[in-house]
Design an enzyme around this catalytic site. Sequence first.
Site, PDB file in Angstrom:
ATOM      1  N   ALA A  77      49.250  41.128  43.728  1.00 57.83           N
ATOM      2  CA  ALA A  77      48.052  41.245  44.550  1.00 57.83           C
ATOM      3  C   ALA A  77      47.160  42.406  44.107  1.00 57.83           C
ATOM      4  CB  ALA A  77      48.445  41.432  46.019  1.00 57.83           C
ATOM      5  N   CYS A  78      47.640  43.220  43.194  1.00 63.02           N
ATOM      6  CA  CYS A  78      46.928  44.423  42.750  1.00 63.02           C
ATOM      7  C   CYS A  78      46.020  44.113  41.558  1.00 63.02           C
ATOM      8  CB  CYS A  78      47.960  45.486  42.368  1.00 63.02           C
ATOM      9  SG  CYS A  78      47.307  46.897  41.482  1.00 63.02           S
TER      10      CYS A  78
END
Length: 119
Positions: A8-9
């Site tokens: 998700a980064c």
Amino acid sequence: MEIWINPACSKCRSAVSLLDAEGADYTVRRYLEDVPSRDEIRDVLARLGLEPWDITRIEEAAAKELGLKEWPRDDASRERWIEALADHPKLIQRPIITADDGTAVVGRTDEAVRDALSR
């Protein structure tokens, strides 16, 4: 080489894209699912040449709940920080790339990722 990521980064995705573009041979470790042990965290810290508070995401909710900003940053408190990182892996700065030469980098910039590739 291994890269610790959170998919998700955006910084992690950028690092993986750069590794792919350079044709690097690497293994992805989703460290929120495959949580590093205390020994693995100690090893990565040694490879980075950093202390646990140097790779801690202080602004995360768990950090605030634990009051990490107030924790001492000294040898006597080092294991307490490592324990917090192992118990709350979301606190670990990302991505971390372990290079083939035994070193590691926090790959938050293209320059840092290229540095890992050159090792």
